[in-house]
Each structure stands twice: as structure tokens, then as C-alpha cells.
Design a protein around this motif. Structure first.
Motif, PDB file in Angstrom:
ATOM      1  N   LEU A   8       0.824  -1.211   0.000  1.00 41.24           N
ATOM      2  CA  LEU A   8       0.000   0.000   0.000  1.00 41.24           C
ATOM      3  C   LEU A   8       0.854   1.255   0.000  1.00 41.24           C
ATOM      4  N   GLU A   9       1.926   1.252   0.777  1.00 39.21           N
ATOM      5  CA  GLU A   9       2.775   2.438   0.867  1.00 39.21           C
ATOM      6  C   GLU A   9       3.532   2.693  -0.432  1.00 39.21           C
ATOM      7  N   ASN A  10       3.786   1.636  -1.209  1.00 38.61           N
ATOM      8  CA  ASN A  10       4.561   1.790  -2.439  1.00 38.61           C
ATOM      9  C   ASN A  10       3.693   1.902  -3.685  1.00 38.61           C
ATOM     10  N   GLU A  11       2.363   1.994  -3.498  1.00 37.98           N
ATOM     11  CA  GLU A  11       1.489   2.172  -4.655  1.00 37.98           C
ATOM     12  C   GLU A  11       1.810   3.493  -5.332  1.00 37.98           C
ATOM     13  N   PRO A  12       1.891   3.530  -6.652  1.00 36.46           N
ATOM     14  CA  PRO A  12       2.146   4.789  -7.352  1.00 36.46           C
ATOM     15  C   PRO A  12       1.052   5.794  -7.054  1.00 36.46           C
ATOM     16  N   ALA A  13       1.420   7.056  -6.990  1.00 32.63           N
ATOM     17  CA  ALA A  13       0.464   8.112  -6.654  1.00 32.63           C
ATOM     18  C   ALA A  13      -0.151   8.748  -7.882  1.00 32.63           C
ATOM     19  N   SER A  14       0.036   8.155  -9.068  1.00 35.46           N
ATOM     20  CA  SER A  14      -0.520   8.748 -10.280  1.00 35.46           C
ATOM     21  C   SER A  14      -2.019   8.614 -10.301  1.00 35.46           C
ATOM     22  N   GLY A  15      -2.653   9.428 -11.130  1.00 39.15           N
ATOM     23  CA  GLY A  15      -4.110   9.417 -11.182  1.00 39.15           C
ATOM     24  C   GLY A  15      -4.664   8.109 -11.699  1.00 39.15           C
ATOM     25  N   ASP A  16      -3.850   7.349 -12.514  1.00 35.20           N
ATOM     26  CA  ASP A  16      -4.337   6.096 -13.072  1.00 35.20           C
ATOM     27  C   ASP A  16      -4.198   4.945 -12.089  1.00 35.20           C
ATOM     28  N   ALA A  17      -3.407   5.140 -11.039  1.00 34.70           N
ATOM     29  CA  ALA A  17      -3.170   4.066 -10.071  1.00 34.70           C
ATOM     30  C   ALA A  17      -4.163   4.158  -8.934  1.00 34.70           C
ATOM     31  N   GLN A  18      -4.498   3.002  -8.393  1.00 34.09           N
ATOM     32  CA  GLN A  18      -5.444   2.964  -7.284  1.00 34.09           C
ATOM     33  C   GLN A  18      -5.042   1.851  -6.338  1.00 34.09           C
ATOM     34  N   VAL A  19      -5.121   2.121  -5.048  1.00 32.00           N
ATOM     35  CA  VAL A  19      -4.842   1.087  -4.060  1.00 32.00           C
ATOM     36  C   VAL A  19      -5.887  -0.014  -4.225  1.00 32.00           C
ATOM     37  N   PRO A  20      -5.481  -1.269  -4.381  1.00 27.77           N
ATOM     38  CA  PRO A  20      -6.452  -2.349  -4.551  1.00 27.77           C
ATOM     39  C   PRO A  20      -7.336  -2.487  -3.306  1.00 27.77           C
ATOM     40  N   PRO A  21      -8.649  -2.340  -3.448  1.00 29.98           N
ATOM     41  CA  PRO A  21      -9.535  -2.454  -2.273  1.00 29.98           C
ATOM     42  C   PRO A  21      -9.350  -3.760  -1.517  1.00 29.98           C
ATOM     43  N   ALA A  22      -9.137  -4.850  -2.250  1.00 31.25           N
ATOM     44  CA  ALA A  22      -9.015  -6.156  -1.585  1.00 31.25           C
ATOM     45  C   ALA A  22      -7.872  -6.161  -0.577  1.00 31.25           C
ATOM     46  N   LEU A  23      -6.768  -5.476  -0.899  1.00 35.25           N
ATOM     47  CA  LEU A  23      -5.636  -5.434   0.023  1.00 35.25           C
ATOM     48  C   LEU A  23      -5.977  -4.663   1.284  1.00 35.25           C
ATOM     49  N   VAL A  24      -6.703  -3.562   1.130  1.00 34.38           N
ATOM     50  CA  VAL A  24      -7.057  -2.746   2.293  1.00 34.38           C
ATOM     51  C   VAL A  24      -8.006  -3.512   3.210  1.00 34.38           C
ATOM     52  N   PHE A  25      -8.998  -4.155   2.621  1.00 34.75           N
ATOM     53  CA  PHE A  25      -9.927  -4.952   3.429  1.00 34.75           C
ATOM     54  C   PHE A  25      -9.182  -6.085   4.141  1.00 34.75           C
ATOM     55  N   TYR A  26      -8.245  -6.702   3.438  1.00 35.39           N
ATOM     56  CA  TYR A  26      -7.486  -7.791   4.041  1.00 35.39           C
ATOM     57  C   TYR A  26      -6.629  -7.283   5.195  1.00 35.39           C
ATOM     58  N   GLU A  27      -6.020  -6.124   5.002  1.00 35.95           N
ATOM     59  CA  GLU A  27      -5.171  -5.566   6.055  1.00 35.95           C
ATOM     60  C   GLU A  27      -5.993  -5.268   7.303  1.00 35.95           C
ATOM     61  N   ILE A  28      -7.191  -4.730   7.110  1.00 36.82           N
ATOM     62  CA  ILE A  28      -8.067  -4.445   8.257  1.00 36.82           C
ATOM     63  C   ILE A  28      -8.393  -5.726   9.008  1.00 36.82           C
ATOM     64  N   ARG A  29      -8.776  -6.747   8.282  1.00 37.79           N
ATOM     65  CA  ARG A  29      -9.169  -7.998   8.944  1.00 37.79           C
ATOM     66  C   ARG A  29      -7.968  -8.686   9.570  1.00 37.79           C
ATOM     67  N   ASN A  30      -6.792  -8.416   9.061  1.00 30.90           N
ATOM     68  CA  ASN A  30      -5.589  -8.985   9.671  1.00 30.90           C
ATOM     69  C   ASN A  30      -5.312  -8.345  11.031  1.00 30.90           C
ATOM     70  N   ILE A  31      -5.787  -7.114  11.226  1.00 28.38           N
ATOM     71  CA  ILE A  31      -5.660  -6.462  12.534  1.00 28.38           C
ATOM     72  C   ILE A  31      -6.750  -6.956  13.490  1.00 28.38           C
ATOM     73  N   LEU A  32      -7.922  -7.220  12.957  1.00 24.83           N
ATOM     74  CA  LEU A  32      -9.065  -7.597  13.799  1.00 24.83           C
ATOM     75  C   LEU A  32      -9.060  -9.065  14.209  1.00 24.83           C
ATOM     76  N   ARG A  33      -8.474  -9.920  13.391  1.00 25.04           N
ATOM     77  CA  ARG A  33      -8.553 -11.355  13.644  1.00 25.04           C
ATOM     78  C   ARG A  33      -7.206 -12.024  13.431  1.00 25.04           C
ATOM     79  N   PRO A  34      -6.959 -13.138  14.177  1.00 22.12           N
ATOM     80  CA  PRO A  34      -7.883 -13.814  15.093  1.00 22.12           C
ATOM     81  C   PRO A  34      -8.088 -13.089  16.415  1.00 22.12           C
ATOM     82  N   HIS A  35      -7.219 -12.128  16.726  1.00 20.74           N
ATOM     83  CA  HIS A  35      -7.382 -11.332  17.941  1.00 20.74           C
ATOM     84  C   HIS A  35      -7.209  -9.870  17.576  1.00 20.74           C
TER      85      HIS A  35
END
Length: 285
Positions: A34-61
Motif C-alpha cells: 500500500l505504501e509503495n502504490e504509485p500516486a498517479s491518477g491512473d493508479a489505485q490502491v487495490p480495495p481487496a488489500l485494504v480490506f485484508y489488512e483491516i481484517r488482519n488487525i481484527l482477527r484472530p485477535h
């Protein structure tokens, strides 16, 4: 994506129980992406990675010490949601326009009645879903402050307070590092101001309790080792001050919000596939 999969499987340990080091490895790996994603207008952080990162903080604990990271990820998710609402609003305008042009071009494809209802709901529920996000954010701030009172990194309390409530320390004007602070409306800033007042009163109560406890148990505390004193303090603190929110309820609220946004993204991608997706579908036929 193949490299990502191959790195993650051994990190977690396929045939073993929960691996804390593997769990952290996944989080660090995704964070670096996520931190190394290009900042150009055509680039976008993949939503799946962000959702996965959140759930990795929430679970299993639920890793309370990573709440600041969680808040930044949630801010990105709300950016996805707001973009989806904006796209839905544009789609409704085009739907209305092409409804009038249908007779002149019979090949025009319009949203079905069911699809139209979904897209309309995304726009209608914008304020409700934004409020859901703001309330979850506020509650996470309070839970993290509670955690820091007895955490090994308790020395970071003042820094985090400034991130959550910028300007709370007179003469200390360092801007907040957290993404959620950007773009808050006047009413949302009011919510955070009221939250700060609640948090401030609570911290004053804790401080007073600590001072009284030291006076009452001064002689006893001297006889304890540092580890025993810390353990006694944590137990007494938790008995005196219960958490501001149940972790289970807060995780449930987070899950509800993530489900809303994930479902919105998935539906809009189905209704309005990108040119690349259409091209792949044509090749597959």
C-alpha cells in the motif's frame, strides 16, 4: 499476485496453529504494498488489500496497539465508499438522460429496475453510512486511549491524543498524522470535539485515582517488584475502569461497515465493468 500468495502461505504456517510472527509478516507485507502504490491518477490502491489488512488487525485477535493503522485503513475504505457514491450519482444522471433518448437508439442498455434501486440506495444512504464510519472512528480512538493507559507504549499517549484531537495541547500545533482528520465536516468535527471532552474528563479521573491509590498503598507498592507492581496496577485499573466499548461489539460494527462498502464496490463493478474487464469477457466468449 502469485508472489504475494507464495510469501503468505509459509508465513502463516499451513498446518500449524495461530502464528503471531506470521500474522505480523502478512500485515507488514501488505502495508509495504500500500505504501509503495504509485500516486498517479491512473493508479489505485487495490480495495481487496485494504480490506485484508483491516481484517488482519481484527482477527484472530483484535490488535489494539494497531488501532492507528486501522484508522488509516478505514479512512481509505471510506474514500472507496465516497467514490462509489459519486459514481452512483453520475450513473443515475446518465440513466435519466438515456431514458429520454431510448426511442432514438434502441441499442442503449439501461439499468434494470433492481439495479436502479440498488444504485439509488447507495446515494440515499450516503449520510447514514458516513455517520456509521465517523462513529466507528470515534469509538476506536477512545478504545485506543483506554488501551494506552496500561500498555507498554503508554509513553506515546500524548502523541496519539494529538493525532486524535489536534490542538488539545495548548502551544503544541503539530498536525495530526491520521488520514481521517482530512475532510471532516463541521458536524463531524463537533463529534470529535465532544469525544475529546469526554476523553479529557476520563483521563483526569484516572489521574486522580492513580494519585489516591499511590497514597493509600504506598508502603505496599514499595515491597513489590516492577513486574508485580505493573500487574497489580493493571488489575486494579481494569476493575475500576471498564473499557469504553466492548471489543466484540466494535468489531461487529466494523464488520457491518466493511460489508456495506465491499458489497457496494462489488455490485458497481458488476453493473459497470471497466473496459479491460469487457475486453477479457469478449476474449473468453
Amino acid at each position: 499476485m502469485q508472489d504475494f500468495h507464495h510469501q503468505m502461505v509459509p508465513a502463516m504456517g499451513m498446518y500449524t496453529g495461530y502464528n503471531a510472527e506470521g500474522h505480523r509478516a502478512i500485515y507488514d507485507h501488505i502495508s509495504s504494498i500500500l505504501e509503495n502504490e504509485p500516486a498517479s491518477g491512473d493508479a489505485q490502491v487495490p480495495p481487496a488489500l485494504v480490506f485484508y489488512e483491516i481484517r488482519n488487525i481484527l482477527r484472530p485477535h483484535f490488535i489494539l496497539g494497531q488501532i492507528p493503522d486501522l484508522l488509516d485503513c478505514l479512512a481509505i475504505v471510506d474514500t472507496f465508499r465516497r467514490y462509489a457514491v459519486e459514481a452512483s450519482s453520475v450513473a443515475l444522471s446518465w440513466q435519466e438522460y438515456y431514458m429520454k433518448e431510448l426511442s432514438s437508439d434502441p441499442d442503449i442498455t439501461l439499468l434494470t429496475e433492481r439495479e436502479l434501486k440498488k444504485v439509488q440506495d447507495y446515494v440515499t444512504n450516503d449520510e447514514r453510512d458516513r455517520l456509521h464510519y465517523i462513529l466507528v472512528t470515534k469509538n476506536l480512538c477512545l478504545l485506543h486511549v483506554y488501551y494506552l493507559m496500561t500498555a507498554p507504549e503508554s509513553c506515546m499517549l500524548a502523541e496519539h491524543l494529538n493525532d486524535y484531537f489536534p490542538g488539545c495541547f495548548p502551544g503544541y500545533d503539530t498536525p495530526s498524522k491520521l488520514l481521517f482528520q482530512h475532510g471532516l465536516s463541521r458536524s463531524e468535527k463537533q463529534v470529535m470535539e465532544e469525544t475529546y471532552q469526554e476523553c479529557k474528563e476520563w483521563i483526569l479521573d484516572v489521574t486522580q485515582w492513580e494519585e489516591e491509590r499511590e497514597q493509600e498503598q504506598g508502603q505496599l507498592l514499595v515491597t513489590l517488584t516492577a513486574e508485580e507492581a505493573d500487574a497489580a496496577f493493571q488489575q486494579a485499573f481494569q476493575e475500576k475502569f471498564p473499557p469504553p466499548y466492548s471489543q466484540e461489539e466494535l468489531v461487529s460494527d466494523l464488520d457491518d461497515y466493511l460489508y456495506i462498502v465491499e458489497k457496494m464496490i462489488r455490485k458497481l463493478e458488476d453493473y459497470f465493468p471497466s473496459a479491460k474487464v469487457l475486453e477479457r469477457l469478449k476474449r473468453a466468449v
